[in-house]
Scaffold this motif. Structure first.
Motif, PDB file in Angstrom:
ATOM      1  N   ASN A  70     -43.383-127.952-130.500  1.00 15.64           N
ATOM      2  CA  ASN A  70     -42.045-128.339-130.070  1.00 15.64           C
ATOM      3  C   ASN A  70     -41.084-128.355-131.247  1.00 15.64           C
ATOM      4  O   ASN A  70     -41.486-128.638-132.386  1.00 15.64           O
ATOM      5  CB  ASN A  70     -42.058-129.737-129.444  1.00 15.64           C
ATOM      6  CG  ASN A  70     -42.893-129.805-128.189  1.00 15.64           C
ATOM      7  OD1 ASN A  70     -43.150-128.798-127.545  1.00 15.64           O
ATOM      8  ND2 ASN A  70     -43.321-131.015-127.844  1.00 15.64           N
ATOM      9  N   VAL A  75     -42.238-126.606-125.681  1.00 15.04           N
ATOM     10  CA  VAL A  75     -43.180-125.512-125.438  1.00 15.04           C
ATOM     11  C   VAL A  75     -44.612-125.866-125.808  1.00 15.04           C
ATOM     12  O   VAL A  75     -45.537-125.122-125.493  1.00 15.04           O
ATOM     13  CB  VAL A  75     -42.771-124.228-126.216  1.00 15.04           C
ATOM     14  CG1 VAL A  75     -41.360-123.817-125.910  1.00 15.04           C
ATOM     15  CG2 VAL A  75     -42.982-124.401-127.716  1.00 15.04           C
ATOM     16  N   GLN A  96     -34.619-122.379-124.071  1.00  9.48           N
ATOM     17  CA  GLN A  96     -35.070-122.868-122.769  1.00  9.48           C
ATOM     18  C   GLN A  96     -34.373-122.196-121.588  1.00  9.48           C
ATOM     19  O   GLN A  96     -35.004-121.866-120.591  1.00  9.48           O
ATOM     20  CB  GLN A  96     -34.872-124.380-122.718  1.00  9.48           C
ATOM     21  CG  GLN A  96     -35.648-125.069-121.623  1.00  9.48           C
ATOM     22  CD  GLN A  96     -35.595-126.573-121.788  1.00  9.48           C
ATOM     23  OE1 GLN A  96     -34.544-127.183-121.591  1.00  9.48           O
ATOM     24  NE2 GLN A  96     -36.720-127.172-122.154  1.00  9.48           N
ATOM     25  N   THR A 155     -45.586-121.163-121.865  1.00 14.69           N
ATOM     26  CA  THR A 155     -46.483-121.297-123.011  1.00 14.69           C
ATOM     27  C   THR A 155     -47.666-122.223-122.724  1.00 14.69           C
ATOM     28  O   THR A 155     -48.318-122.706-123.641  1.00 14.69           O
ATOM     29  CB  THR A 155     -45.712-121.812-124.239  1.00 14.69           C
ATOM     30  OG1 THR A 155     -45.063-123.048-123.900  1.00 14.69           O
ATOM     31  CG2 THR A 155     -44.663-120.807-124.678  1.00 14.69           C
ATOM     32  N   GLY A 202     -43.377-125.704-121.906  1.00 15.86           N
ATOM     33  CA  GLY A 202     -42.020-125.248-121.624  1.00 15.86           C
ATOM     34  C   GLY A 202     -41.595-125.599-120.217  1.00 15.86           C
ATOM     35  O   GLY A 202     -42.419-125.906-119.352  1.00 15.86           O
ATOM     36  N   ARG A 259     -43.299-123.415-117.963  1.00 19.73           N
ATOM     37  CA  ARG A 259     -44.743-123.353-118.283  1.00 19.73           C
ATOM     38  C   ARG A 259     -45.162-121.985-118.836  1.00 19.73           C
ATOM     39  O   ARG A 259     -46.321-121.592-118.711  1.00 19.73           O
ATOM     40  CB  ARG A 259     -45.608-123.704-117.059  1.00 19.73           C
ATOM     41  CG  ARG A 259     -45.259-125.005-116.368  1.00 19.73           C
ATOM     42  CD  ARG A 259     -45.458-126.222-117.284  1.00 19.73           C
ATOM     43  NE  ARG A 259     -45.361-127.461-116.546  1.00 19.73           N
ATOM     44  CZ  ARG A 259     -44.231-128.148-116.381  1.00 19.73           C
ATOM     45  NH1 ARG A 259     -43.098-127.682-116.886  1.00 19.73           N
ATOM     46  NH2 ARG A 259     -44.231-129.277-115.708  1.00 19.73           N
ATOM     47  N   CYS A 285     -48.193-123.310-132.084  1.00 17.40           N
ATOM     48  CA  CYS A 285     -47.408-123.481-130.856  1.00 17.40           C
ATOM     49  C   CYS A 285     -46.929-124.919-130.827  1.00 17.40           C
ATOM     50  O   CYS A 285     -47.733-125.843-130.679  1.00 17.40           O
ATOM     51  CB  CYS A 285     -48.253-123.156-129.625  1.00 17.40           C
ATOM     52  SG  CYS A 285     -47.346-123.335-128.064  1.00 17.40           S
ATOM     53  N   CYS A 331     -45.335-119.558-131.753  1.00 22.54           N
ATOM     54  CA  CYS A 331     -44.478-119.827-130.591  1.00 22.54           C
ATOM     55  C   CYS A 331     -43.904-121.228-130.719  1.00 22.54           C
ATOM     56  O   CYS A 331     -44.651-122.192-130.953  1.00 22.54           O
ATOM     57  CB  CYS A 331     -45.279-119.721-129.290  1.00 22.54           C
ATOM     58  SG  CYS A 331     -45.885-118.070-128.931  1.00 22.54           S
ATOM     59  N   GLU A 374     -38.443-119.636-128.317  1.00 22.74           N
ATOM     60  CA  GLU A 374     -37.979-119.759-126.933  1.00 22.74           C
ATOM     61  C   GLU A 374     -36.698-120.567-126.877  1.00 22.74           C
ATOM     62  O   GLU A 374     -36.625-121.678-127.405  1.00 22.74           O
ATOM     63  CB  GLU A 374     -39.033-120.429-126.055  1.00 22.74           C
ATOM     64  CG  GLU A 374     -38.555-120.600-124.611  1.00 22.74           C
ATOM     65  CD  GLU A 374     -39.556-121.318-123.718  1.00 22.74           C
ATOM     66  OE1 GLU A 374     -39.241-122.452-123.274  1.00 22.74           O
ATOM     67  OE2 GLU A 374     -40.638-120.762-123.472  1.00 22.74           O
ATOM     68  N   ASN A 383     -47.181-115.300-120.405  1.00 22.81           N
ATOM     69  CA  ASN A 383     -48.164-116.156-121.061  1.00 22.81           C
ATOM     70  C   ASN A 383     -49.319-115.333-121.627  1.00 22.81           C
ATOM     71  O   ASN A 383     -49.779-115.558-122.753  1.00 22.81           O
ATOM     72  CB  ASN A 383     -48.685-117.204-120.069  1.00 22.81           C
ATOM     73  CG  ASN A 383     -49.662-118.170-120.697  1.00 22.81           C
ATOM     74  OD1 ASN A 383     -50.865-117.948-120.705  1.00 22.81           O
ATOM     75  ND2 ASN A 383     -49.144-119.269-121.228  1.00 22.81           N
TER      76      ASN A 383
END
Length: 325
Positions: free
Chosen positions: A55, A31, A82, A41, A36, A39, A53, A26, A80, A11
Protein backbone atom coordinates in the motif's frame (compact mmCIF):
# COMPACT_ATOMS: atom_id res chain seq x y z
CA UNK A 1 -6.12 -22.43 -20.95
CA UNK A 2 -8.34 -21.01 -18.24
CA UNK A 3 -11.72 -19.33 -18.53
CA UNK A 4 -11.38 -16.05 -16.62
CA UNK A 5 -12.81 -12.55 -16.56
CA UNK A 6 -10.85 -9.42 -17.42
CA UNK A 7 -10.03 -8.69 -13.78
CA UNK A 8 -8.64 -12.18 -13.24
CA UNK A 9 -6.60 -11.83 -16.45
CA UNK A 10 -5.02 -8.65 -15.10
CA UNK A 11 -4.21 -10.43 -11.85
CA UNK A 12 -2.70 -13.35 -13.77
CA UNK A 13 -0.53 -10.99 -15.82
CA UNK A 14 0.76 -9.27 -12.68
CA UNK A 15 1.52 -12.59 -11.01
CA UNK A 16 3.30 -13.84 -14.15
CA UNK A 17 5.40 -10.68 -14.44
CA UNK A 18 6.37 -10.83 -10.76
CA UNK A 19 7.39 -14.47 -11.10
CA UNK A 20 9.47 -13.76 -14.20
CA UNK A 21 11.30 -10.70 -12.89
CA UNK A 22 11.98 -9.86 -9.26
CA UNK A 23 12.28 -6.18 -10.24
CA UNK A 24 8.51 -6.01 -10.87
CA UNK A 25 6.74 -4.28 -7.96
CA UNK A 26 3.01 -3.57 -7.54
CA UNK A 27 1.79 -0.73 -5.35
CA UNK A 28 -0.99 1.80 -4.93
CA UNK A 29 -3.87 2.64 -2.65
CA UNK A 30 -5.09 -0.49 -0.78
CA UNK A 31 -3.44 -2.89 -3.24
CA UNK A 32 -1.70 -4.97 -0.55
CA UNK A 33 -3.63 -7.45 1.56
CA UNK A 34 -6.93 -5.89 0.45
CA UNK A 35 -6.15 -6.41 -3.26
CA UNK A 36 -7.27 -2.96 -4.40
CA UNK A 37 -10.77 -1.57 -4.72
CA UNK A 38 -11.54 -4.00 -7.57
CA UNK A 39 -9.30 -6.81 -6.18
CA UNK A 40 -6.96 -6.73 -9.18
CA UNK A 41 -3.95 -7.42 -6.96
CA UNK A 42 -5.60 -10.05 -4.76
CA UNK A 43 -3.14 -12.63 -3.43
CA UNK A 44 0.00 -10.93 -4.74
CA UNK A 45 1.21 -9.68 -1.36
CA UNK A 46 0.64 -13.15 0.08
CA UNK A 47 2.68 -14.74 -2.73
CA UNK A 48 5.48 -12.21 -3.11
CA UNK A 49 5.60 -10.43 0.24
CA UNK A 50 4.97 -6.85 1.37
CA UNK A 51 8.22 -5.59 -0.15
CA UNK A 52 6.93 -6.28 -3.69
CA UNK A 53 3.18 -5.64 -3.33
CA UNK A 54 2.27 -2.91 -0.89
CA UNK A 55 0.00 0.00 0.00
CA UNK A 56 0.97 3.62 -0.55
CA UNK A 57 -0.30 6.79 1.08
CA UNK A 58 -3.40 8.29 -0.57
CA UNK A 59 -1.47 10.56 -2.89
CA UNK A 60 -1.48 9.99 -6.64
CA UNK A 61 1.29 12.53 -7.12
CA UNK A 62 3.38 10.58 -4.62
CA UNK A 63 2.56 7.20 -6.17
CA UNK A 64 3.75 8.22 -9.64
CA UNK A 65 6.71 10.19 -8.32
CA UNK A 66 7.81 7.14 -6.32
CA UNK A 67 7.29 4.91 -9.37
CA UNK A 68 9.43 7.20 -11.52
CA UNK A 69 12.21 6.99 -8.93
CA UNK A 70 12.04 3.20 -8.89
CA UNK A 71 12.08 3.03 -12.70
CA UNK A 72 15.08 5.35 -12.80
CA UNK A 73 16.88 2.80 -10.60
CA UNK A 74 16.11 -0.04 -13.06
CA UNK A 75 13.19 -1.55 -11.16
CA UNK A 76 9.96 -2.38 -13.06
CA UNK A 77 7.21 -0.66 -11.07
CA UNK A 78 3.54 -1.28 -11.84
CA UNK A 79 1.71 1.57 -10.12
CA UNK A 80 -2.05 1.48 -9.68
CA UNK A 81 -4.16 4.62 -9.70
CA UNK A 82 -7.40 3.52 -8.04
CA UNK A 83 -9.66 5.25 -10.60
CA UNK A 84 -8.57 7.03 -13.79
CA UNK A 85 -10.41 10.09 -12.49
CA UNK A 86 -7.80 10.30 -9.71
CA UNK A 87 -4.85 10.52 -12.09
CA UNK A 88 -4.97 14.29 -12.53
CA UNK A 89 -2.95 15.15 -9.38
CA UNK A 90 -0.18 13.04 -10.97
CA UNK A 91 -0.53 14.69 -14.39
CA UNK A 92 2.69 16.66 -14.01
CA UNK A 93 4.65 13.56 -13.00
CA UNK A 94 3.43 11.65 -16.06
CA UNK A 95 3.57 14.25 -18.84
CA UNK A 96 6.38 16.47 -17.53
CA UNK A 97 8.67 13.89 -15.94
CA UNK A 98 8.03 10.28 -17.04
CA UNK A 99 7.43 11.17 -20.69
CA UNK A 100 10.49 13.47 -20.94
CA UNK A 101 12.97 11.59 -18.76
CA UNK A 102 14.75 9.82 -21.63
CA UNK A 103 14.81 12.91 -23.84
CA UNK A 104 16.29 15.29 -21.27
CA UNK A 105 19.33 13.02 -20.88
CA UNK A 106 19.92 12.18 -24.52
CA UNK A 107 19.03 8.56 -23.65
CA UNK A 108 21.69 8.29 -20.94
CA UNK A 109 18.97 7.44 -18.41
CA UNK A 110 15.25 6.71 -18.63
CA UNK A 111 12.15 5.52 -16.78
CA UNK A 112 10.97 3.30 -19.61
CA UNK A 113 10.23 0.39 -17.26
CA UNK A 114 7.30 2.28 -15.70
CA UNK A 115 3.74 0.94 -16.10
CA UNK A 116 0.70 2.74 -14.67
CA UNK A 117 -2.54 0.75 -14.42
CA UNK A 118 -5.89 2.41 -13.86
CA UNK A 119 -9.58 1.49 -14.34
CA UNK A 120 -11.41 3.97 -16.56
CA UNK A 121 -14.88 4.66 -17.95
CA UNK A 122 -18.47 4.36 -16.80
CA UNK A 123 -20.80 1.46 -16.25
CA UNK A 124 -20.72 1.16 -12.45
CA UNK A 125 -22.93 4.16 -11.55
CA UNK A 126 -19.86 5.99 -10.28
CA UNK A 127 -21.01 9.50 -11.17
CA UNK A 128 -18.76 12.43 -11.94
CA UNK A 129 -15.60 11.33 -10.15
CA UNK A 130 -15.42 7.59 -10.89
CA UNK A 131 -16.48 7.30 -14.54
CA UNK A 132 -14.23 9.44 -16.72
CA UNK A 133 -12.26 8.40 -19.81
CA UNK A 134 -9.15 10.64 -19.77
CA UNK A 135 -7.16 8.94 -22.53
CA UNK A 136 -7.02 12.02 -24.81
CA UNK A 137 -5.07 14.04 -22.23
CA UNK A 138 -2.22 11.54 -22.44
CA UNK A 139 -2.26 10.75 -26.15
CA UNK A 140 -1.09 14.35 -26.64
CA UNK A 141 2.15 13.47 -24.84
CA UNK A 142 5.19 12.22 -26.80
CA UNK A 143 7.16 9.72 -24.75
CA UNK A 144 4.19 7.81 -23.32
CA UNK A 145 2.35 4.78 -24.62
CA UNK A 146 -1.40 4.40 -23.99
CA UNK A 147 -2.93 0.91 -24.12
CA UNK A 148 -6.56 -0.22 -23.68
CA UNK A 149 -7.67 -3.91 -23.66
CA UNK A 150 -11.22 -5.02 -24.44
CA UNK A 151 -11.29 -8.65 -23.19
CA UNK A 152 -9.43 -11.04 -20.86
CA UNK A 153 -7.12 -12.39 -23.57
CA UNK A 154 -5.99 -8.89 -24.49
CA UNK A 155 -5.77 -7.80 -20.86
CA UNK A 156 -3.13 -10.40 -20.00
CA UNK A 157 -1.19 -10.22 -23.27
CA UNK A 158 -1.15 -6.43 -23.52
CA UNK A 159 -0.35 -5.92 -19.83
CA UNK A 160 2.60 -8.32 -19.98
CA UNK A 161 3.81 -6.50 -23.11
CA UNK A 162 3.39 -3.14 -21.35
CA UNK A 163 5.39 -4.24 -18.31
CA UNK A 164 8.15 -5.61 -20.57
CA UNK A 165 8.18 -2.52 -22.82
CA UNK A 166 11.02 -0.05 -22.38
CA UNK A 167 8.77 3.00 -22.54
CA UNK A 168 6.42 4.43 -19.89
CA UNK A 169 2.98 2.89 -20.46
CA UNK A 170 -0.43 4.03 -19.25
CA UNK A 171 -2.63 0.92 -19.17
CA UNK A 172 -6.33 1.82 -19.07
CA UNK A 173 -8.62 -1.00 -17.92
CA UNK A 174 -12.36 -0.76 -18.77
CA UNK A 175 -13.89 -1.35 -15.35
CA UNK A 176 -17.31 -1.87 -16.92
CA UNK A 177 -15.92 -5.15 -18.31
CA UNK A 178 -13.99 -6.33 -15.24
CA UNK A 179 -16.54 -8.99 -14.36
CA UNK A 180 -18.93 -8.65 -17.29
CA UNK A 181 -17.90 -11.83 -19.13
CA UNK A 182 -15.21 -14.48 -19.32
CA UNK A 183 -12.89 -15.70 -22.03
CA UNK A 184 -10.23 -18.31 -22.70
CA UNK A 185 -6.78 -17.14 -21.63
CA UNK A 186 -3.54 -19.15 -21.88
CA UNK A 187 -2.02 -20.07 -18.53
CA UNK A 188 1.49 -19.63 -19.89
CA UNK A 189 3.06 -16.20 -20.47
CA UNK A 190 2.38 -14.44 -23.79
CA UNK A 191 2.53 -10.91 -25.11
CA UNK A 192 0.45 -9.06 -27.69
CA UNK A 193 2.14 -6.35 -29.77
CA UNK A 194 1.70 -2.75 -28.70
CA UNK A 195 0.80 -0.28 -31.44
CA UNK A 196 -1.15 -2.85 -33.45
CA UNK A 197 -4.91 -2.62 -34.04
CA UNK A 198 -7.07 -5.74 -34.39
CA UNK A 199 -9.56 -6.22 -37.22
CA UNK A 200 -12.32 -7.89 -35.23
CA UNK A 201 -14.65 -8.31 -38.20
CA UNK A 202 -14.06 -7.75 -41.90
CA UNK A 203 -16.55 -5.78 -43.98
CA UNK A 204 -16.88 -3.88 -47.23
CA UNK A 205 -19.26 -0.92 -46.75
CA UNK A 206 -18.09 1.04 -43.71
CA UNK A 207 -15.35 0.96 -41.05
CA UNK A 208 -16.21 1.17 -37.35
CA UNK A 209 -13.43 1.81 -34.83
CA UNK A 210 -13.41 1.91 -31.04
CA UNK A 211 -11.34 0.72 -28.06
CA UNK A 212 -11.97 -0.85 -24.69
CA UNK A 213 -15.60 -1.38 -23.68
CA UNK A 214 -16.90 0.47 -26.74
CA UNK A 215 -15.72 -2.27 -29.11
CA UNK A 216 -18.61 -4.37 -27.82
CA UNK A 217 -20.93 -1.47 -28.70
CA UNK A 218 -19.75 -1.16 -32.30
CA UNK A 219 -19.98 -4.94 -32.71
CA UNK A 220 -23.63 -4.74 -31.65
CA UNK A 221 -24.18 -1.86 -34.08
CA UNK A 222 -22.54 -3.90 -36.85
CA UNK A 223 -24.96 -6.76 -36.15
CA UNK A 224 -27.92 -4.39 -36.45
CA UNK A 225 -26.47 -2.88 -39.63
CA UNK A 226 -26.06 -6.35 -41.15
CA UNK A 227 -29.83 -6.84 -40.81
CA UNK A 228 -30.16 -3.80 -43.10
CA UNK A 229 -27.70 -5.23 -45.62
CA UNK A 230 -24.75 -3.07 -44.52
CA UNK A 231 -21.36 -4.81 -44.19
CA UNK A 232 -19.28 -3.24 -41.38
CA UNK A 233 -15.57 -3.67 -40.79
CA UNK A 234 -14.99 -3.57 -37.02
CA UNK A 235 -11.59 -2.50 -35.67
CA UNK A 236 -10.32 -2.44 -32.09
CA UNK A 237 -7.56 0.17 -31.85
CA UNK A 238 -5.98 -1.57 -28.77
CA UNK A 239 -3.13 0.96 -28.50
CA UNK A 240 -3.93 4.66 -28.70
CA UNK A 241 -0.35 5.90 -28.56
CA UNK A 242 1.20 4.97 -30.90
CA UNK A 243 -1.91 4.05 -32.90
CA UNK A 244 -1.99 1.79 -35.93
CA UNK A 245 -2.41 4.22 -38.83
CA UNK A 246 -1.66 1.60 -41.49
CA UNK A 247 -4.45 -0.80 -40.50
CA UNK A 248 -7.07 1.93 -40.17
CA UNK A 249 -6.06 3.68 -43.38
CA UNK A 250 -6.17 0.42 -45.34
CA UNK A 251 -9.66 -0.27 -44.02
CA UNK A 252 -10.99 3.22 -44.77
CA UNK A 253 -9.53 3.15 -48.27
CA UNK A 254 -11.38 -0.13 -48.80
CA UNK A 255 -14.78 0.90 -47.38
CA UNK A 256 -14.75 4.64 -48.07
CA UNK A 257 -16.56 5.40 -44.82
CA UNK A 258 -15.62 5.68 -41.14
CA UNK A 259 -17.50 5.93 -37.84
CA UNK A 260 -15.45 6.44 -34.66
CA UNK A 261 -16.95 5.55 -31.28
CA UNK A 262 -15.56 6.52 -27.87
CA UNK A 263 -16.96 7.06 -24.40
CA UNK A 264 -15.12 10.31 -23.66
CA UNK A 265 -16.66 13.68 -24.60
CA UNK A 266 -16.58 14.62 -28.27
CA UNK A 267 -14.66 17.90 -28.16
CA UNK A 268 -10.93 17.17 -28.42
CA UNK A 269 -11.56 13.47 -27.78
CA UNK A 270 -9.11 11.01 -29.32
CA UNK A 271 -11.60 10.44 -32.13
CA UNK A 272 -10.75 13.93 -33.40
CA UNK A 273 -7.13 12.86 -33.95
CA UNK A 274 -8.25 9.73 -35.81
CA UNK A 275 -10.64 11.72 -37.99
CA UNK A 276 -8.07 14.38 -38.89
CA UNK A 277 -5.28 11.90 -39.61
CA UNK A 278 -7.43 9.55 -41.67
CA UNK A 279 -8.96 12.28 -43.81
CA UNK A 280 -5.41 13.34 -44.62
CA UNK A 281 -4.47 9.79 -45.58
CA UNK A 282 -7.73 8.73 -47.23
CA UNK A 283 -9.35 11.91 -48.55
CA UNK A 284 -9.73 10.75 -52.16
CA UNK A 285 -11.21 7.42 -51.01
CA UNK A 286 -13.90 8.86 -48.72
CA UNK A 287 -17.53 8.55 -49.84
CA UNK A 288 -18.93 10.53 -46.89
CA UNK A 289 -17.70 12.64 -43.94
CA UNK A 290 -16.02 10.83 -41.05
CA UNK A 291 -18.47 10.68 -38.13
CA UNK A 292 -17.92 10.47 -34.37
CA UNK A 293 -20.31 8.87 -31.88
CA UNK A 294 -19.18 9.83 -28.39
CA UNK A 295 -20.08 10.79 -24.87
CA UNK A 296 -21.68 14.20 -24.47
CA UNK A 297 -19.73 17.38 -23.71
CA UNK A 298 -20.80 17.39 -20.06
CA UNK A 299 -19.41 16.03 -16.81
CA UNK A 300 -20.29 12.34 -16.53
CA UNK A 301 -23.82 12.18 -15.06
CA UNK A 302 -24.99 9.78 -12.36
CA UNK A 303 -28.76 9.65 -12.92
CA UNK A 304 -28.44 9.75 -16.72
CA UNK A 305 -25.52 7.36 -17.16
CA UNK A 306 -27.28 5.21 -19.76
CA UNK A 307 -28.23 8.28 -21.77
CA UNK A 308 -24.63 9.47 -21.72
CA UNK A 309 -23.19 6.33 -23.27
CA UNK A 310 -22.61 6.29 -27.06
CA UNK A 311 -24.64 3.12 -27.53
CA UNK A 312 -25.31 0.80 -30.46
CA UNK A 313 -28.44 2.65 -31.60
CA UNK A 314 -26.63 5.98 -31.81
CA UNK A 315 -23.85 4.20 -33.69
CA UNK A 316 -26.37 2.62 -36.06
CA UNK A 317 -27.84 6.07 -36.77
CA UNK A 318 -24.35 7.27 -37.73
CA UNK A 319 -23.83 4.22 -39.95
CA UNK A 320 -27.08 4.87 -41.78
CA UNK A 321 -26.30 8.58 -42.09
CA UNK A 322 -22.93 7.79 -43.60
CA UNK A 323 -24.40 5.24 -46.03
CA UNK A 324 -27.15 7.67 -47.10
CA UNK A 325 -24.82 10.62 -47.64
Amino acid sequence: MSKVNLLQAVNSALETAMQQDERVLCFGEDVGAFGGVFRATSGLQEKFGPSRCFNTPLTEQGIIGFAIGLAAQKQRPVAEIQFADYIFPAFDQLVNEAAKYRYRSGNEFDVGSLTVRTPYGGGINGGLYHSQSPEAYFTHTPGLKVVVPRNPYQAKGLLLASIADNNPVLFLEPKKLYRASTGEVPDEPYQLPLGKAEVVREGTDITLVAWGAQVQVIEEAADKAAELGISCEVIDLCTLLPWDRATLAASVKKTGRLVINHEAPKTSGFGAELAASLQEACFLHLESPILRVTGWDTPFPLALEKEYFPNALRTLDAIQSSMDY
